[in-house]
Every structure is written in structure tokens, then in C-alpha cells.
Design an enzyme around this catalytic site. Structure first.
Site, mmCIF file in Angstrom:
data_model
loop_
_atom_site.group_PDB
_atom_site.id
_atom_site.type_symbol
_atom_site.label_atom_id
_atom_site.label_comp_id
_atom_site.label_asym_id
_atom_site.label_seq_id
_atom_site.Cartn_x
_atom_site.Cartn_y
_atom_site.Cartn_z
ATOM 1 N N HIS A 46 0.854 -1.401 -0.017
ATOM 2 C CA HIS A 46 0.038 0.145 -0.033
ATOM 3 C C HIS A 46 0.692 1.186 -0.015
ATOM 4 C CE1 HIS A 46 -4.134 -1.262 0.261
ATOM 5 N NE2 HIS A 46 -3.880 -2.207 0.954
ATOM 6 N N LYS A 88 -8.017 13.664 5.564
ATOM 7 C CA LYS A 88 -6.963 12.662 5.320
ATOM 8 C C LYS A 88 -6.337 12.557 6.619
ATOM 9 C CE LYS A 88 -6.124 13.610 1.379
ATOM 10 N NZ LYS A 88 -5.551 12.562 0.050
ATOM 11 N N ARG A 89 -5.508 11.455 6.891
ATOM 12 C CA ARG A 89 -4.608 11.600 7.850
ATOM 13 C C ARG A 89 -3.568 12.413 7.593
ATOM 14 N NH1 ARG A 89 0.040 7.882 7.644
ATOM 15 N NH2 ARG A 89 -0.743 7.202 5.579
ATOM 16 N N LYS A 116 1.433 13.870 2.949
ATOM 17 C CA LYS A 116 0.444 14.291 2.349
ATOM 18 C C LYS A 116 0.158 15.894 2.130
ATOM 19 C CE LYS A 116 -2.087 10.286 3.872
ATOM 20 N NZ LYS A 116 -2.828 9.583 2.855
ATOM 21 N N THR A 150 -7.886 7.041 -1.789
ATOM 22 C CA THR A 150 -9.349 6.517 -2.112
ATOM 23 C C THR A 150 -10.124 7.605 -1.826
ATOM 24 O OG1 THR A 150 -9.629 5.505 0.058
ATOM 25 C CG2 THR A 150 -9.162 4.086 -1.570
ATOM 26 N N LYS A 184 -13.832 9.192 -3.912
ATOM 27 C CA LYS A 184 -14.798 9.776 -3.653
ATOM 28 C C LYS A 184 -15.384 11.036 -3.755
ATOM 29 C CE LYS A 184 -13.702 6.647 0.388
ATOM 30 N NZ LYS A 184 -12.813 6.729 1.634
#
Length: 981
Positions: A444, A711-712, A717, A823, A827
Site C-alpha cells: 500500500h 485525510k490522515r 500528504k 481513495t 469519493k
């Protein structure tokens, strides 16, 4: 009625004896095609005794096989069921029927409707002995289950009407349900989407995970930033789960390995705990198929409690055995600053407990092994039961497919081998072959924390038998590498072994180490006499030639013994480095398939992360681009948009065949569709505004652009890039007059959400920074509604289901090459939100599908990253003046007294830990703020913007988890859909 798997004939497991027993449900629905049948007892809220005889009579009629397709469910019968559970399976006092009680009674009535399909599904699988996939994951981020379950059962309207009759609103009831705290981020949400797709597509499969009591943590935002407290999702019980007290398995830690005179290994001594199964039904959409998520909880036998010591007053001694089995002595964190209650680290208490300490590392490894051991024992027991009297172990891969969701379940590999050899009596060759054909691995991420390594010393102490098996696998891998590359180029072989071995910084086996002993050149050259030979001689004198060859070999060995001077081995462990077990390498070696989760990620996996393995086994490597379930992520969370899609595509078929979303493309310029689309989006934005006010107190204007990054929290990120862009925007606004600001900037509400891991200091600084910026900007009267910054606390699935439908711009701005897939980007696109992002993860494929003109792109590309970091290390990077300007503005103290030198310092310098801008925020900053100017320009043209939104939804069809699951089933698991009759 057909026999049920949980009331089947008793069977005995070689791991532990247990019997499956279950009573017929009192109330349930059966679906036949697209219609439902309903069978219920004559419920009464007056007295249990008054209807006892009738209840038994009704149950007997059902059990004897009377048709269950008798009644069609309606709101009246559902209301009766809810009232029945409110009285006869109560978790609350009988005096009132308030929201919490109403939720549990409603959930229990829905669960009744699932149980019959759930049992029928596995009864059918048992009878037909189908091949079944098992998805092992440390996380399953399910979200709330009520609306999803009744939606899949096509009973939303009936339940809404029933609850209205009982004085409640369905939406109010649904909000009473806590999110199941079984996951944290995309890994767990993906696993839950996969279960939904598996059930909907009628694939035989189960999920396996752990039942975390307190989850990761509940996040609060205070003046000091993020604070963590324990989750309380199980405080009042979980109405969706069924505990299987008769399904439990022993799990061992520590101890030692002993060998019998015959060489049979046995793992003895140590500590034993018991893993107990909790089952959660997962219904498919418009299908009878209802699959299972089995979660393990741990306990110890009552005999471990020393009652004599307790009665003697030695309470610590009385509890010591139980503490050793279930807990470690070091607490994770204080529940709150005013409490002396310390939560101990029990195996199934916390998701991802802090691993800075030895105790934390031990607990994590215990968690992973508990998941693997209990699940595999359960899988093997099921295989034996379905096989009947003749169990053929060679056929196990023909009936069982085990998928490891990242490296956390890696211990499946040595555990399956242990069971097959030590318990079932197979040879090493048989067990190794069966395991390789059964297990597959999904990678992942390329981040170091995901490519797990465990201390060999810790694993040796905790799992001694598994270390023996891992050493044998390592030797198998070494021999395979030698067979492939030979021994002529020892430098090449040495490099391959260094990169590919499972055991890192550990001595080579003796047989292999000898290869790297270099002899000194002898001054005496052996004389070899030339012997002529013909093909005929070779054939006719084989025996003589072999003898002669042996003699010659002995003579050559004598010469070598005299002339060879051994040198130290070329490969030897470093005493300065730890000895480690590389779990990702074990996954690749021990399984038959390795897949990435987006096209660009899979290429990185093949060309960088596991390139040596790819050269050795190219056939193992695949891509399976992630997907999300359109049921939860459009159909149920965005009903307004769903109605529009159904209207313009002509049917609801898009919910299971998302290819039909592409039909929207031809209507993208249609003014009627655009008008409906904008109206639906605004209604969702009003809901978001109301939610933000409730959760944060901030009032936002729904006519502003809603710009979302949820998100985390992690440096790669790049929430830091986002907030620095907002700071730059704010600074420029402050330098302008009111008229200039209004002319140059589109009003925005910038929404953040996500959790920083409790021990990740830099991520928590980013959360603090975002909230400080928001506190300043949101109270600035000069700025007003032109800019708002809101951090939503305790982000979870239910929060996402509110924010995503109302979002207009979504940020997916990770450093290129570091996000495996993502993901949430899928969405957002499905819900008609436009993305701004880098060419990373699934962004690449989303941009291809929605069209380059409908995606805001910026930033360095993956193949450039290494060169840019090298340039930085060499001192050649020149920061953009605007980047320097925004850092200085942060340091000026405009956002409060907090010292942000550490945070800003991470973006400066050319080398050093926590320095040198490893994630290239400064490099991408100029392109990012210029791209944001393009966003403003596009948003001003609402017709263009609406068309872009429509084309994002139309192009998102590829990113359904249904497509992903079909690919796994076909290419990796080898399973077919099994439709119940």
C-alpha cells in the site's frame, strides 16, 4: 428450513474443540430477487407470558420448513419488530423510548433481517464447498451501519415510515450510532469497501480483523492543538455483532521449541491466551448474499486468576498471570488530564499502540500474530470440515485464498507453515509449496513505516517457532537467488542477497557463507593432462568415467587444501546495526502474487521498491487500482445527486454498474442538468455549514467555494503546503483594500480534517498550525466571509459522508511518488468535486478519466523527486521569494505566540534529520499558488465549473471497488460469484 452453518452438526477441531449452535431468529426478512418476504411472530408489548405459546408455535412452523416468502414487509410490521426489541432485548430501562433506545431497537430489528440471509449464504457455501477468499486486515473502517444496511436491503422507506409512527425520524436515529472504531485511514476504509463489493457481487469471502475496544483515539482540538482520549464506541455495546463463544482458538507467545527423537517440533511453555470470535454481517446490495466480518477479541482462562492470593490480600499476584497474558505494565496515555485512571495496553484495546518503547513494539507484534493465528486456525478448521473425512492438503489452495492487506498480516506465512508441519504432519516441502500457492500480498505504500521490520531478538523471544520457520524461508530464498544468478559474479550475488534476504544484518547460512571465502592465488599451478574423448566413449564408458572423475576431483581438492588461505567472509553482520526481519520481503517470497494499488504505484513497486524481486519473479507482480463502493459513497450519502444521476442515465443501474455514469458526459452542457446539479450541491453545502457550526462554532457562508482536505495528517500528504498557501492568500488579502480583495479573490471556506498519530510530533505541529491560522483568520473583521479556515475534530467516515457531497474543490497534493493510491480522491470525484493535485497515486488515472481540463495539476513528477532531493543536498536549490515571504510572515507572530521555528525549520537547510524539506513543499509552492489562481478563475464561471463537476462524476466510473474486486477475484484469488438460489 435448511440447516444453518451455526446450527450444523457438531465438529471437532484439532486446535480446540467447539460446537456451532444457534437459535432460529425471532424476526427476519428474506429477499427473493428484488422483492422481500417477511415472517414475524405476533409481537406484543404487553406481556411475554401471554404470547409464549403462540411464539413457540410460530417458531416451530418456521423451523419445520414452512415457506418464509409469506408476507411483504411494511412499515407496520417493522414498527412491531422495533417495539418487540425495545421491550424484550432491552439495553435501557422500559420507561421511555428515547433516541438511544430507539436506535438499538431499530438496529436489532435490522440485524434480525440480516441473520437469515447471513446463515443461508454460508449454508450454501458449506454444501457446495466453494473456494473462498479471506481478507486479513488490521483495519476495517466501516462507519455507521444502519443506513447502509437498510439501503442494501431496500428498506429505507419502510423503516423511515415505521419510525415516524413510533415518534422518531430515521436521520435522528441514524445519528445515534457511533462509528465503529476499527480503523483509521484509507487502508481500513478500502477493506470495508471491498467487503461491500464482495457481498454485492456474490463472491464467497470473509474478512478477518481485531475487535478494538478503544480504536485509535478520539480527537479533540484545544488551544494546544490535538488531544487524544479513548474511543467509547463499545460503551453501550454493538448491536450488529454476535459473539461466538463457541468459536475460540488458543494463541501462544514466548515459550520454547522442543524436538522429539523423530525430529517433530513442538512449541511448548510460554503464555496462552484465547481469541474469541465476534461476527458482523455484511449485506450486499439487492442480493441475498450476506458475508461475514469476523473480529477477534482476546481473553484468558479464569484459572489464570489466583483466587488464593486474592483472598490472602496479594491482589497484584492474583492478577499477575492475567496481566502477563493480556496486558503490559506500561500505560498508553492518560484518559484525561484530570484522571488517575491509566488504560493498560491489552492486545485488543488500541489500534496501532505507540511503539516507541519495547512494550509498545511487543504489543503490536502480539496484535499481528493474534490476527494471523486465530484467523488461520479458523480457516483450516473450515477447510477440514468442508472436506469431510478425506482431507487433501495439496488441495488447500484450490479452496482457500488468503489476502494480506499490507504487511501487518505477514505472520500468516510462517503460521500457516507451522500449522501444516507441526499440527498436520506435512513435510517442509509440502507446507512451503501450499503456503506459496495460498497467500497473496497487497502493498500500500513505499513509506518506510509500511515496509515493516521487526527486531529478530524480539521475535525470537515472542515467537520462537516462527523464527525457525522464517530462517528456513530465508534459506529457500537464498538458494533461489543463487540458482538464478550463479556464483561467478560474487559481487552481484552479494548485492542481491543484501537487498532481497528476509533476515537483515544476519549471518549467512554456513553452506552459503563458504561461497564468499576468497582463496589466495597459489604459486603452484596444477598440471592437467589433456584427454581426448569421443561422443561414443562418453556413452559407453559412463561408469569408468565417473570413477575417474571422482579420483581427479579428490586430487584437485588435495591441491586446493594445500594452496587455499581462507579470508574473512565478504558478507558479515555489523555489530552496530540491529538484526531485523524484513516483513515485506517475506510477503513477496512467501506469496504467489504481489500487487500495487494504482498504476503509478505498481510501477514504483516493480522498478524501485521490489525491483530485485521483480527481476526474479516478474509474473508475481500486478496492479489493482483501488476503488470505493458507490453504494455508501454516492447512493446513500448523497441522495440528491443520486436522484439526478438516475434521472439522466435512465435507471438506478449505475449503482452496481458504474459504467453507466459515463452517460452523463453527453449532457454536461445541458442547462437543465447544470441547474439541477448546482441546486443539489448547494443543498449539500447548507448541510455542511450547519454541521461545521455544530462541531466547531464557526459560521460559514454556503455561497463560498468549499475547499476540502480530509485525510490522515502526514508530512507527505502535505497539509502544510495547503495551509501555507492559505497563509499566503490571507497575507495578500491584508495588503489590499476591500474592493481589491473582492475583485481578486473568490470567497473560500477551507476545511481540514484528519488525525495525527499520537507520537508523530511534526504532524501534531501541523494540526496546531492549522487551528491557529483559523483562529486568526476567522476572527478578522476585514476578511469576513472572503476566507474561513476550519479544522473539523475527530474526522471519521460519518464526517466524510457529510463533507464530501458538499465539497467543490478537494486537495490531493502529496509529494509525487509517495501516495500509493488514495481513495478519498475517488469519493470526491464521484460526488462531482473537482480535484487539485499532483501526479501521484490514483490522481494520474482520475485525471485521465475525467479529462485533463477538469483536473487542476501542479508539482514535480515522481521521476524528478530523487534528482530534486540531490539538488537540495548539494545546496543548489533556490527558494521562491513568495515561499520565503510566507515563512517570515508565520514567524512574525501574526498567528499567536506559539513558536513555529521547528515547523518552518523543517523546510530549510540542505541536510539533516527533520530538515532540508524532504517532502518538497518549497519546490512545489510556486506552482501550487499559481494553480490556485486558476481555480479562482474557473470558479467565477459557474457554467464552466458545473460542467467540470458533471464530467468528474461521469469519469469516476472506473473507480468503483466492484471493478477492483472483480480483478482480484479473477487474477489473484481464482474465485467465482456464487448466487444463492
Amino acid at each position: 428450513m435448511a440447516s444453518l452453518p451455526f446450527s450444523a452438526t457438531s465438529f471437532h477441531s484439532t486446535f480446540i474443540g467447539f460446537n456451532y449452535k444457534a437459535r432460529n431468529p425471532d424476526f427476519f426478512f428474506i429477499r427473493n430477487g428484488s422483492s422481500f418476504a417477511f415472517s414475524r411472530r405476533k409481537f406484543s408489548v404487553k406481556s411475554v407470558a401471554s404470547d409464549q405459546k403462540q411464539d413457540l408455535k410460530d417458531e416451530a412452523q418456521i423451523t419445520e420448513g414452512a415457506s418464509l416468502d409469506t408476507f411483504v414487509p411494511d412499515s407496520a410490521s417493522i414498527a412491531s419488530s422495533i417495539k418487540y426489541h425495545a421491550e424484550f432485548t432491552p439495553s435501557f430501562s422500559p420507561d421511555h423510548f428515547k433516541l438511544p433506545k430507539a436506535f438499538y431497537a431499530t438496529a436489532e430489528s435490522v440485524r434480525d433481517s440480516l441473520i437469515i440471509n447471513w446463515n443461508a449464504t454460508y449454508d450454501y457455501y458449506e454444501k457446495n464447498n466453494v473456494k473462498q477468499a479471506y481478507y486479513l486486515s488490521m483495519e476495517f473502517l466501516q462507519g455507521r451501519a444502519l443506513l447502509n444496511a437498510i439501503g442494501n436491503l431496500e428498506l429505507t422507506g419502510a423503516y423511515a415510515e415505521a419510525l415516524k409512527k413510533l415518534g422518531h425520524n430515521l436521520e435522528d436515529i441514524a445519528r445515534e450510532e457511533p462509528d465503529a472504531a476499527l480503523g483509521n485511514g484509507g487502508l481500513g476504509r478500502l477493506a470495508s469497501c471491498f467487503l461491500d463489493s464482495l457481498a454485492t457481487l456474490n463472491y464467497p469471502a470473509w474478512g478477518y480483523g481485531l475487535r478494538y475496544k478503544y480504536g485509535l483515539f478520539k480527537q479533540y482540538i484545544t488551544k494546544d492543538g490535538q488531544e487524544e482520549v479513548a474511543e467509547s464506541w463499545l460503551e453501550m455495546g454493538n448491536p450488529w455483532e454476535l459473539v461466538r463463544n463457541d468459536v475460540s482458538y488458543p494463541v501462544k507467545f514466548y515459550g520454547e521449541v522442543v524436538s522429539s527423537p523423530e525430529g517433530v517440533k513442538e512449541w511448548v511453555g510460554g503464555e496462552d491466551i484465547t481469541a474469541v470470535a465476534y461476527d458482523v454481517p455484511i449485506p450486499g446490495y439487492k442480493t441475498k448474499t450476506t458475508i461475514n466480518l469476523r473480529l477477534w477479541s482476546t481473553k484468558v482462562a479464569p484459572e489464570k486468576f489466583d483466587l488464593s492470593a486474592y483472598n490472602a490480600g496479594d491482589h497484584a499476584k492474583a492478577y499477575s498471570a492475567m496481566k502477563n497474558a493480556e496486558k503490559t505494565s506500561n500505560p498508553v496515555f492518560v484518559i484525561n488530564s484530570h484522571s488517575n485512571f491509566l488504560r493498560p495496553k491489552q492486545i485488543c484495546y488500541i489500534l496501532y499502540p505507540g511503539d516507541e518503547s519495547l512494550e509498545g513494539k511487543t504489543l503490536r507484534l502480539k496484535q499481528q500474530y493474534t490476527l494471523c493465528s486465530a484467523s488461520l486456525q479458523d480457516i483450516i478448521a473450515r477447510y477440514e470440515r468442508r472436506s469431510g473425512e478425506s482431507v487433501t492438503w495439496e488441495n488447500l489452495p484450490d479452496k482457500v485464498a488468503v489476502q494480506m492487506n499490507d504487511t501487518h498480516p505477514t505472520l500468516c506465512i510462517p503460521e500457516l507453515i507451522r500449522i501444516l508441519i507441526d499440527v498436520k504432519g506435512l513435510s517442509w516441502e509440502q507446507a512451503w509449496n501450499i503456503t506459496q500457492r495460498t497467500v497473496a500480498y497487497t502493498n500500500h505504500t513505499v513509506l518506510p513505516e509500511a515496509l515493516e521490520k521487526w527486531s529478530l531478538e524480539l521475535m525470537q523471544e515472542l515467537l520462537p517457532r516462527h523464527v525457525e520457520i522464517i530462517r528456513m524461508i530465508d534459506e529457500e530464498l537464498i538458494q533461489t537467488i543463487i540458482d538464478e544468478y550463479g556464483t561467478e559474479d560474487l559481487d552481484l550475488l552479494q548485492e542481491k542477497l543484501k537487498q532481497m534476504r528476509i533476515l537483515d544484518n544476519i549471518e549467512l547460512p554456513e553452506s552459503v557463507a563458504d561461497l564468499f571465502v576468497k582463496p589466495e592465488k597459489s604459486s603452484v599451478e596444477p598440471i592437467v593432462e589433456a584427454v581426448e574423448s569421443t561422443e561414443e566413449d562418453d556413452v559407453s564408458d559412463e561408469e569408468t568415467e565417473a570413477t575417474a572423475g571422482e579420483d581427479q576431483l579428490e586430487e584437485e581438492e588435495d591441491v586446493e587444501e594445500e594452496s587455499e588461505v581462507p579470508l574473512p567472509p565478504v558478507i558479515e553482520p555489523s555489530p552496530k546495526l540491529p538484526k531485523m526481519v524484513r516483513m515485506a520481503n517475506l510477503c513477496v517470497a512467501g506469496g504467489h502474487a504481489v500487487n500495487g494499488v494504482a498504476e503509478i504505484h505498481s510501477e514504483i513497486v516493480k522498478n524501485e521498491v521490489f525491483n530485485d524481486f521483480y527481476q526474479l519473479w516478474p509474473e508475481k507482480f500486478q496492479n489493482k487500482t483501488n476503488g470505493v463502493t458507490p453504494r455508501r459513497w454516492i447512493r446513500f450519502c448523497n441522495p440528491d445527486l443520486s436522484k439526478i444521476i438516475t434521472k439522466w442515465t435512465g435507471s438506478e443501474d449505475w449503482v452496481v454498474n458504474t459504467e453507466n455514469l459515463a452517460k452523463l458526459r453527453k449532457f454536461a452542457d445541458n442547462e437543465d442538468l447544470q441547474s439541477e446539479w448546482r441546486e443539489a450541491k448547494r443543498r449539500n453545502k447548507v448541510k455542511v455549514a450547519s454541521f461545521l457550526r455544530e462541531k466547531t462554532g464557526y459560521i460559514v457562508n454556503p455561497d463560498s467555494m468549499f475547499d476540502v482536505q480530509i485525510k490522515r495528517i502526514h508530512e507527505y500528504k502535505r497539509q502544510l503546503l495547503n495551509i501555507l498557501g492559505i497563509v499566503y492568500r490571507y497575507k495578500k488579502m491584508k495588503e489590499m483594500s476591500h474592493e481589491e480583495r473582492t475583485e481578486n479573490f473568490v470567497p473560500r471556506v477551507c476545511i481540514f480534517g484528519g488525525k495525527a498519530f499520537a507520537t508523530y510530533v511534526q504532524a501534531k505541529r501541523i494540526v496546531k498550525f492549522i487551528t491557529d491560522v483559523g483562529n486568526t483568520v476567522n476572527h478578522d473583521p476585514e476578511i469576513g466571509d472572503l476566507l474561513k479556515v476550519v479544522f473539523v475534530p475527530d474526522y471519521n467516515v460519518s464526517v466524510a459522508e457529510i463533507l464530501i457531497p458538499g465539497s467543490e474543490l478537494s486537495q490531493h497534493i502529496s509529494t509525487a511518488g509517495m501516495e500509493a493510491s488514495g481513495t478519498s480522491n475517488m469519493k470526491f470525484a464521484m460526488n462531482g468535486c473537482i480535484l487539485i493535485g499532483t501526479l501521484d497515486g490514483a490522481n494520474v488515472e482520475i485525471r485521465q478519466e475525467v479529462g485533463e481540463d477538469n483536473f487542476f495539476l501542479f508539482g514535480a513528477e515522481a521521476h524528478e523527486i530523487a534528482g530534486l532531493r540531490k539538488e537540495r543536498a548539494e545546496g543548489k536549490f533556490v527558494p521562491d521569494p513568495r515561499f520565503e515571504e510566507v515563512k517570515a510572515y508565520v514567524r512574525s507572530g501574526v498567528f499567536g505566540p506559539y513558536n513555529y521555528d521547528e515547523l518552518m525549520g523543517s523546510l530549510e537547510g540542505n541536510e539533516g534529520y527533520g530538515r532540508a524539506d524532504y517532502f518538497l513543499v518549497g519546490k512545489d509552492f510556486p506552482g501550487y499558488i499559481e494553480c490556485q489562481d486558476e481555480v479562482d478563475e474557473a470558479y467565477r464561471d459557474q457554467k464552466r465549473w458545473t460542467k467540470m463537476m458533471i464530467l468528474n462524476t461521469a469519469g469516476s466510473y472506473k473507480f468503483s471497488s466492484d471493478r477492483t474486486i472483480r480483478e482480484y477475484a479473477r487474477d489473484i484469488w481464482g474465485i467465482d460469484p456464487v448466487v444463492l438460489p
